[in-house]
Each structure stands twice: as structure tokens, then as C-alpha cells.
Design an enzyme around this catalytic site. Structure first.
Site, PDB file in Angstrom:
ATOM      1  N   GLU A   1       0.848  -1.200   0.000  1.00  0.00           N
ATOM      2  CA  GLU A   1       0.000   0.000   0.000  1.00  0.00           C
ATOM      3  C   GLU A   1       0.879   1.244   0.000  1.00  0.00           C
ATOM      4  O   GLU A   1       0.634   2.186  -0.727  1.00  0.00           O
ATOM      5  CB  GLU A   1      -0.941  -0.008   1.216  1.00  0.00           C
ATOM      6  CG  GLU A   1      -1.913   1.160   1.196  1.00  0.00           C
ATOM      7  CD  GLU A   1      -2.933   1.149   2.339  1.00  0.00           C
ATOM      8  OE1 GLU A   1      -3.293   0.069   2.832  1.00  0.00           O
ATOM      9  OE2 GLU A   1      -3.367   2.249   2.716  1.00  0.00           O
TER      10      GLU A   1
ATOM     11  N   ARG B   1      -7.627   3.147  13.062  1.00  0.00           N
ATOM     12  CA  ARG B   1      -8.591   2.075  12.799  1.00  0.00           C
ATOM     13  C   ARG B   1      -8.692   1.117  13.999  1.00  0.00           C
ATOM     14  O   ARG B   1      -9.732   0.527  14.247  1.00  0.00           O
ATOM     15  CB  ARG B   1      -8.257   1.316  11.503  1.00  0.00           C
ATOM     16  CG  ARG B   1      -9.426   0.481  11.001  1.00  0.00           C
ATOM     17  CD  ARG B   1      -9.177  -0.157   9.654  1.00  0.00           C
ATOM     18  NE  ARG B   1      -9.577   0.661   8.527  1.00  0.00           N
ATOM     19  CZ  ARG B   1     -10.824   0.775   8.061  1.00  0.00           C
ATOM     20  NH1 ARG B   1     -11.804   0.116   8.635  1.00  0.00           N
ATOM     21  NH2 ARG B   1     -11.073   1.533   7.029  1.00  0.00           N
TER      22      ARG B   1
ATOM     23  N   ARG C   1      -3.974  -6.312   5.726  1.00  0.00           N
ATOM     24  CA  ARG C   1      -5.392  -6.706   5.756  1.00  0.00           C
ATOM     25  C   ARG C   1      -6.017  -6.576   7.150  1.00  0.00           C
ATOM     26  O   ARG C   1      -5.670  -7.333   8.060  1.00  0.00           O
ATOM     27  CB  ARG C   1      -5.486  -8.148   5.269  1.00  0.00           C
ATOM     28  CG  ARG C   1      -6.812  -8.535   4.653  1.00  0.00           C
ATOM     29  CD  ARG C   1      -6.683  -9.917   4.053  1.00  0.00           C
ATOM     30  NE  ARG C   1      -7.842 -10.280   3.255  1.00  0.00           N
ATOM     31  CZ  ARG C   1      -7.937 -11.401   2.564  1.00  0.00           C
ATOM     32  NH1 ARG C   1      -6.953 -12.272   2.579  1.00  0.00           N
ATOM     33  NH2 ARG C   1      -9.013 -11.650   1.854  1.00  0.00           N
TER      34      ARG C   1
ATOM     35  N   PHE D   1      -5.781  -3.736   8.949  1.00  0.00           N
ATOM     36  CA  PHE D   1      -5.259  -2.384   9.157  1.00  0.00           C
ATOM     37  C   PHE D   1      -5.521  -1.879  10.578  1.00  0.00           C
ATOM     38  O   PHE D   1      -6.101  -0.824  10.769  1.00  0.00           O
ATOM     39  CB  PHE D   1      -5.935  -1.470   8.115  1.00  0.00           C
ATOM     40  CG  PHE D   1      -5.184  -0.204   7.774  1.00  0.00           C
ATOM     41  CD1 PHE D   1      -4.067  -0.234   6.955  1.00  0.00           C
ATOM     42  CD2 PHE D   1      -5.620   1.030   8.240  1.00  0.00           C
ATOM     43  CE1 PHE D   1      -3.402   0.939   6.608  1.00  0.00           C
ATOM     44  CE2 PHE D   1      -4.961   2.216   7.906  1.00  0.00           C
ATOM     45  CZ  PHE D   1      -3.855   2.159   7.081  1.00  0.00           C
TER      46      PHE D   1
ATOM     47  N   THR E   1     -10.469   5.611   6.592  1.00  0.00           N
ATOM     48  CA  THR E   1     -10.832   6.440   7.741  1.00  0.00           C
ATOM     49  C   THR E   1     -10.484   7.903   7.475  1.00  0.00           C
ATOM     50  O   THR E   1     -11.068   8.794   8.081  1.00  0.00           O
ATOM     51  CB  THR E   1     -10.130   5.937   9.018  1.00  0.00           C
ATOM     52  OG1 THR E   1      -8.714   5.954   8.794  1.00  0.00           O
ATOM     53  CG2 THR E   1     -10.576   4.520   9.344  1.00  0.00           C
TER      54      THR E   1
ATOM     55  N   ALA F   1      -8.254  -0.764   2.027  1.00  0.00           N
ATOM     56  CA  ALA F   1      -9.397  -0.447   2.884  1.00  0.00           C
ATOM     57  C   ALA F   1     -10.666  -1.175   2.424  1.00  0.00           C
ATOM     58  O   ALA F   1     -11.777  -0.714   2.699  1.00  0.00           O
ATOM     59  CB  ALA F   1      -9.630   1.062   2.956  1.00  0.00           C
TER      60      ALA F   1
ATOM     61  N   GLU G   1     -11.256  -7.216   3.617  1.00  0.00           N
ATOM     62  CA  GLU G   1     -10.639  -7.361   4.933  1.00  0.00           C
ATOM     63  C   GLU G   1     -11.495  -8.051   5.998  1.00  0.00           C
ATOM     64  O   GLU G   1     -10.967  -8.795   6.821  1.00  0.00           O
ATOM     65  CB  GLU G   1     -10.213  -5.981   5.456  1.00  0.00           C
ATOM     66  CG  GLU G   1      -9.137  -5.364   4.608  1.00  0.00           C
ATOM     67  CD  GLU G   1      -8.881  -3.915   4.984  1.00  0.00           C
ATOM     68  OE1 GLU G   1      -9.739  -3.067   4.691  1.00  0.00           O
ATOM     69  OE2 GLU G   1      -7.839  -3.642   5.573  1.00  0.00           O
TER      70      GLU G   1
HETATM   71  N1  LUZ Z   1      -5.441   2.460   4.282  1.00  0.00           N
HETATM   72  C1  LUZ Z   1      -5.669   3.729   4.629  1.00  0.00           C
HETATM   73  C2  LUZ Z   1      -6.229   1.459   4.703  1.00  0.00           C
HETATM   74  O1  LUZ Z   1      -4.903   4.613   4.233  1.00  0.00           O
HETATM   75  N2  LUZ Z   1      -6.737   4.019   5.379  1.00  0.00           N
HETATM   76  C3  LUZ Z   1      -7.580   3.091   5.845  1.00  0.00           C
HETATM   77  O2  LUZ Z   1      -8.540   3.411   6.529  1.00  0.00           O
HETATM   78  C4  LUZ Z   1      -7.317   1.741   5.510  1.00  0.00           C
HETATM   79  N3  LUZ Z   1      -8.087   0.772   5.965  1.00  0.00           N
HETATM   80  C5  LUZ Z   1      -7.808  -0.484   5.656  1.00  0.00           C
HETATM   81  C6  LUZ Z   1      -6.720  -0.758   4.850  1.00  0.00           C
HETATM   82  N4  LUZ Z   1      -5.944   0.205   4.378  1.00  0.00           N
HETATM   83 MO1  MOS Z   2      -4.834  -2.819   2.854  1.00  0.00          MO
HETATM   84  S1  MOS Z   2      -4.363  -3.308   4.742  1.00  0.00           S
HETATM   85  O1  MOS Z   2      -6.408  -2.566   2.643  1.00  0.00           O
HETATM   86  O2  MOS Z   2      -3.680  -2.386   1.870  1.00  0.00           O
END
Ligand code: LUZ
Ligand code: MOS
Length: 699
Positions: free
Chosen positions: A175, A253, A285, A287, A383, A452, A656
Site C-alpha cells: 500500500e 482504525r 489486511r 489495518f 478512515t 481499505a 478485509e
Molecule cells: N489504508 C488507509 C487502509 O490509508 N486508510 C484506511 O482506513 C485503511 N483501511 C484499511 C486498509 N488500508
Molecule cells: Mo490494505 S491493509 O487494505 O492495503
């Protein structure tokens, strides 16, 4: 040395020496200080891999040792934080605790987890016209790679094109952390004016990249005489590693999911993002959600054990209802928490499972079974409200074929299948007429990462918007140019144009051709921004999520009480998919999530030594579930609901939420151990490895 083209240090960086995504606290190449083992110091560019490897062996770096912190609580004590601490408050816990009949306190640990994408990190790049560079990157966030590379090269984002055909898995690990690798390839290519490729070996990847944040947490739970949870307090110490990366967002989160599926009137949860000398930990996954949920489940288990009642009584009794309020101010609506739970305990026959397990445990001395129920409530949306936007670009070519570009990255989760369905359904044409293009920053800009659980929702809605624009033009064209009555209804089904519900002489192909001849615009750019959502960090209240996904899992396990090993007999789930648009894809996500969650809770153990060196740096020392250790049985029942309008085609996000069903495995195993040794003290410390089980059995 022969074959060496160039060795870059931080001094050779044309732009900023910075790869921090949320907070600029992470150098691209180490500058005076090295903060963790595995931090990039030099970038060696060679004609081939062997030459580069040889250069690594010849380079001696003298580093004066500084004190190493690997424990988040120790970092907190020394005031080492990556970002400001956060606190969510609902009601008044202090007053509430003074009125509770029962209060239980304790602490928990949950470990890291290696994403272990099948394809390691990596990128290749080549220089392009106008002093630009094109990067092919294995990333969930093409725009993140673009922004980082542009910053490090000191050029505008318009000079960096990132293209992503697909990934061999991401799981959060790409990510944000793909950016450094993409930037390495880009810097070499852009400065040396030659194509360059940068791909770490598995062991390097494991050693250098961050993982799921381990957490160390304290909880305090208060109940009344009827086992209603009145108050809950928790403090989370997140092990962030040496730079912020995504940890501040992950921390947030954790707080959003600190009470999981339960309605608790008085809540105070505090979270600290602690700076340690480990590779910067990152998205995985869930987060931070799983880390938060593990703690409340431990607190409830603690209370139930102490009160000598089954945990499911407390779980069910305190489950949220519509109209309840999450600690962050959002009101619960369209809750499927109880319906999933009740259907699971009904169709999987909880009462007879309890009896069978008791019977088995009476019959067997050295094998013991345990079971646990795990409810899940997961919020869908980034979020960070700003990130909930997406775009798509659609071209209908003059021969009737279609090219679709979105910001969605296909990483094995099946998002391209869903995008194809969106376009095919909207146009009423066969998916065979549609080509899903690579994800590319020049075609679709300013993308949020595929993360997310929101990728299909955000990009699907943007794509639908684009397709609808073109379809509307085509329908208007038929109404105004091809027929004589504007009031007619026009529909396209199976590539045939229906006028007033009757098949006409027009089909998709000749319609498109005629529209093109009349100079109708056959391309469109779609945009989507999730409506209604908001969050005010100054008061930590708002409505951050488009909707929630619910479910319940029943996990049954058998422990071998001589060896400490265990099998997961079954994970049986009722899951709220909404009205699934692709049951095969959704089932796959659910099964994969469960196995990955079980792995996190049971066998996957990330181990660093006191100097912060990763010991579990290969598949021989880091065990993930294989074909022999996955649950013997996984059963997934689709809850029958309409779904939510904020989800694409009312098909709820699925990436997730299922991972957290795996938390049930921890408690099921723990319960089996207690069936063998009722006086065992088994800390709420995950993963519950066979070693830990063996120790507990005979303690
Ligand atoms: N990435 C992010 C995420 O930048 N914000 C989120 O709320 C999120 N949630 C789940 C997985 N990646
Ligand atoms: Mo993710 S933890 O939704 O890259």
C-alpha cells in the site's frame, strides 16, 4: 569493480531524501543515522545482479551502535512516539466503573505478520521523452509511487508515469511500501538514462519491509449483575517501527474497531504509536482493526472465565442494535450483527456443538477440543475521508469494443472481474467486448491505493458513472436521431437495442458506429466521492464509514495434548455480503481471509533479536498455513440481505472483514488447552503457537 555502473548515496539524491507517506520522517537512503536493520543505505546500480551482489560484499559500512528499542512499551516510556496519541471517549468510564458489579483487568499481546505476497516488492523503470520516467511497479498505490519518485527526483508528478498491470499479491504490504522500490528503479533510470530494474529476493524483502504492527495492550472491562458490559477501557501500544509509514492511520482504525460488534455505553480507548528500531510496520489486511478486536474479545473471555459462564452469553447479550452509537459517534444502522450471530448459532447448531465437544473431551485423555464464536463488525471507507474518491476512464471504440481504465489495482482479489461486470452490465454487452487496461497514473490520476476493502466500491462507482455518461449519450442519440419519438424507452440487453421493450434493428455495434459517424463523444471520465461521510479529529466524532460489514464465525479445534500441536477442525461462518455481485470472488476472499487470520493468531511468529535483527526471515523459520494446516472444513453461508446502496451493486466490500474470523482460532485453542488443564494460565498472547500450547498444557 567490473559491472558496477554507479553507487548512489543520500548525497546523490536530486530532490528530497524522503519517502514518508503520511509524515515526512523516513529517509529514502540513510543519512548519518541508521534506524533499523535492513534500512537502505546505498543504491548500487550494476550491469547485472551478480555484480551488484559482489559489490555489496566488498562494501564495509562502519556503524557506531546506538541503543536499540524493540518493545513499544519501552519506547513509550522514553517518549518515543511516531505521531500524537489518540483517544476516543463515549460516556464516562470513571463514573461507570464505580457502579460495576464486576471489573476485570489484564493485558494482551498480538504479534506481527509478514504479508508474504507471492511476488516480492519490485519495479522497473525507463527514461522517457521530456526528461520523464516510466515505472512499472508492483504496488497497490500507483499514485504513492508516482508522488514519492517525483519528490526524490525533484520533478513534478507529471514527469513520472506509473503503470501497474497486476500484482502477485499485496495484502497491505504494497500500500505504501512499494514506493521506495519504485523510486530506486526510477532514480537509476532517470539519472543514468537507462532502463533499470530493482527486485529484492524473498529474504531481503522479509528483512527490509515492515509487517503488521504488533500491539501490546491493557484492558479493563466492567459488567453489571446481568452481564451487561457497562464500561470498557483500553490502552494500545502500537509497535510502529522506525518511521511512521501508515502506522498513524492504522492506530486510528484500531480505535474505530476497539469495541467490535458490541454496544458499550461507557468507553475510553487510547492508542499510542510507538517508535522502535524495527523496519517501519505497515498496512496488513484489517489495518489495525484485528489488533483492536483481539483485545475486547480477550477482555470478554477473561470476564466469562472469571464468572464461570460461557463467553458467548456475554458476546450475544451485548451485541449492537440499530440506533446504538459507536464510540466515534456514528449511529448503528442496518446492523446485521445479531442476524449473523443468530443464524450462525442456529444453522451450525451451537448447542449440539457444545455437547459434542464436552462428550469428546470426556472420552479422550490426550486430545481435547475447543470452540469459540467470533463476531465481526468492520467499517468500510478509508478512515481518512479525503481518500474516499476514485476515477475511471472509458473509451468505446468505433468497432464497439470497450477499453476500461480505473484506479483499481488487481492483486488477485478479483477486482478486475468486478470492474468488467460493472461495465458489461451498464452497457448491456458481453464482457468479451471489454478490455480492462492496466492501472496507469497518466490515464487515471490521483488514485487512492487499492486498500481499505474499498477498491471495488470506489472504482466501481466511478466506472459506473463514466459508463452511464456514454450510455446516456447513446440513448439520447437513438431517441433523437434514430427514432421519431423522444418518449420511447430505450434499453440495451445482450447487445441488442430494445425500444419500448421490443428488439429493434439496432445492436450495440451498429449503434456505436452510427453514433461515431454523427460525432457523438464515445469516451468519458467518471468520478466518485463517497457521500455523507465525515470525521472531525479534533473531537474524534463523526460518520467515517459508508457502511459496516458483519458476520460471525464458529471455530472448532482439536489439540494434541502430548505434542502441543493442533488442528482447526472447522470454521463455520455466516457472512453479510449484501447482495453479492460475484459469489465466486467473494467466497474466495472470505476463505483466504479466514486462513490468513488463523495464521496470524496461531502459527505465524515474527521474531526479532534484541538488536532488531529479523530471525524469522525465510519460509523455513516463518510458518504460514499450508494445505495441511488450513481448517479441515470451511463453511460460509451468505446472509440473505439486500445490501447497502453505498456498495457497488449493493455487493458489500469483502477484502478485509473475513480476516478477523481467524481470531476465533486463538480462543478455541485456548479453550481446548483449558479442557486439558483447567488451572493453566494462558496469557492473551498471540500467536498461540504449538510451543506456547505445550507450555500451557503442563504448567
Ligand atoms: N489504508 C488507509 C487502509 O490509508 N486508510 C484506511 O482506513 C485503511 N483501511 C484499511 C486498509 N488500508
Ligand atoms: Mo490494505 S491493509 O487494505 O492495503
Amino acid at each position: 569493480m567490473p559491472g558496477i555502473v554507479k553507487i548512489f548515496s543520500y548525497k546523490d539524491i536530486p530532490g528530497e531524501n524522503q519517502v514518508g507517506g503520511i509524515i515526512p520522517d523516513e529517509p529514502f537512503l540513510a543519512d548519518h543515522e541508521v534506524h533499523y536493520q535492513g534500512q537502505p543505505v546505498l543504491l548500487i546500480v550494476a550491469e547485472n545482479e551478480d555484480a551488484a551482489e559482489e559489490a555489496i560484499r566488498e562494501i564495509k559500512i562502519e556503524i557506531e551502535p546506538l541503543p536499540v528499542i524493540t518493545d513499544p512499551r519501552e519506547a513509550f516510556k522514553q517518549g518515543k512516539l511516531l505521531s500524537p496519541s489518540r483517544k476516543f471517549v463515549k460516556g464516562n468510564v470513571e463514573v461507570a466503573f464505580s457502579k460495576c458489579k464486576y471489573i476485570f483487568e489484564g493485558s494482551t499481546e498480538s504479534g506481527g505478520q509478514e504479508q508474504l505476497y507471492l511476488e516480492t516488492q519490485g519495479a522497473y523503470a525507463y527514461p522517457t521523452e521530456h526528461d520523464s520516467v516510466k515505472i512499472f511497479s508492483s504496488t497497490q498505490g500507483p499514485t504513492q509511487v508516482q508522488r514519492t519518485a517525483a519528490m526524490v527526483l525533484g520533478v513534478g508528478m507529471n514527469k513520472v508515469e506509473v503503470d501497474v498491470p497486476r500484482l502477485g499479491g499485496g495484502f497491505g504490504g504494497k500500500e505504501d511500501q512499494a514506493s521506495a522500490w519504485g523510486t530506486m528503479a526510477a532514480m537509476a533510470a532517470w539519472i543514468l538514462k537507462r532502463p533499470a530494474k530493482c527486485i529484492p529476493h524473498r529474504m531481503e524483502d522479509m528483512r527490509m519491509t515492515g509487517k503488521r504492527n504488533p500491539y501490546s495492550s491493557d484492558y479493563k472491562i466492567g459488567l453489571d449483575e446481568n452481564h451487561n458490559i457497562i464500561a470498557y477501557e483500553a490502552t494500545f501500544y502500537q509497535n510502529g517501527g522506525a518511521a511512521a509509514d501508515l502506522s498513524p492511520a492504522i492506530l486510528e482504525r484500531t480505535l474505530f474497531h476497539a469495541t467490535n460488534s458490541y454496544n458499550i455505553p461507557h468507553v475510553k480507548v487510547v492508542a499510542h504509536s510507538c517508535k522502535t528500531n524495527l523496519p517501519p510496520n505497515t498496512a496488513f489486511r484489517g489495518f489495525g482493526g484485528p489488533q483492536g478486536m483481539f483485545v475486547i474479545e480477550a477482555a470478554i473471555d477473561h470476564a466469562a472465565r472469571s464468572l464461570n459462564i460461557a463467553p458467548d452469553l456475554i458476546q450475544r447479550k451485548n451485541m449492537m442494535d440499530n440506533g446504538d452509537e459507536f464510540p466515534y459517534g456514528q449511529i448503528v444502522s442496518e446492523s446485521q450483527a445479531k442476524s449473523c450471530w443468530d443464524e450462525a448459532t442456529d444453522i451450525y447448531n451451537l448447542e449440539s456443538v457444545k455437547k459434542e465437544v464436552d462428550w469428546f473431551n470426556k472420552q479422550n485423555q490426550f486430545y481435547k477440543k475447543g470452540w469459540a464464536l467470533m463476531p465481526v463488525c468492520f467499517g468500510i471507507s478509508f478512515t481518512n475521508t479525503m481518500m474516499n474518491q476514485a476515477r475511471a476512464l472509458v473509451h468505446v471504440y468505433s468497432d464497439g469494443t470497450v477499453g476500461v481504465s480505473t484506479g483499481a489495482v488487481e492483486m488477485g482479489q478479483g477486482v478486475n472481474s468486478k470492474m468488467l461486470q460493472v461495465a458489461a452490465t451498464c452497457f448491456g454487452i458481453s464482457p468479451g467486448k471489454i478490455k480492462l487496461e492496466s492501472t496507469n497514473t497518466t490515464r487515471v490520476s490521483n488514485t487512492s491505493p487499492s486498500a481499505a476493502s474499498s477498491t471495488a466500491d470506489l472504482n466501481g462507482k466511478a466506472l459506473l458513472n463514466a459508463c452511464n455518461q456514454i450510455k446516456e449519450r447513446l440513448v439520447n442519440f437513438i431517441k433523437t436521431e434514430l427514432t421519431d419519438n423522444e418518449d420511447k424507452t430505450v434499453e440495451i440487453k445482450d447487445e441488442v437495442v430494445y425500444i419500448n421493450d421490443e428488439a429493434s434493428i439496432f445492436n450495440w455495434k451498429n449503434l456505436v458506429q452510427q453514433a461515431f459517424m454523427k460525432r457523438i463523444n464515445l469516451s468519458a471520465k467518471g468520478h466518485y466521492a463517497t457521500p455523507y461521510i465525515n470525521f472531525d479529529k479534533t473531537i474524534e466524532k463523526g460518520h467515517p464509514f459508508a457502511y459496516h460489514v458483519y458476520g460471525t464465525a464458529l471455530t472448532i479445534t482439536t489439540v494434541d495434548c502430548l505434542r502441543g500441536t493442533y488442528k482447526i477442525d472447522a470454521v463455520k461462518v455466516v457472512h453479510d455480503f449484501g447482495s453479492s455481485m460475484n459469489r465466486a470472488v467473494d467466497l474466495g476472499q472470505c476463505e483466504g481471509g479466514i486462513v490468513q487470520g488463523v495464521g496470524w493468531m496461531t502459527m505465524e511468529e515474527v521474531v526479532y533479536n534484541a538488536d532488531g535483527k529479523l530471525l524469522s526471515n525465510a519460509l523455513s523459520t516463518y510458518k504460514i498455513p499450508d494445505i495441511y494446516s488450513v481448517p479441515k472444513e470451511i463453511e460460509i453461508k451468505f446472509l440473505n440481505t439486500d445490501g447497502n446502496d453505498m456498495a457497488i451493486f449493493r455487493s458489500k466490500a469483502v477484502g478485509e472483514p473475513p480476516l478477523m474470523y481467524g481470531i476465533g482460532a486463538f480462543f478455541a485453542i485456548r479453550n481446548a488447552v483449558l479442557a486439558f488443564n483447567p488451572t493453566a494460565t494462558i496469557p492473551y498472547s498471540a500467536p498461540i503457537t504449538p510451543e506456547k500450547v505445550l507450555m500451557a498444557l503442563y504448567k
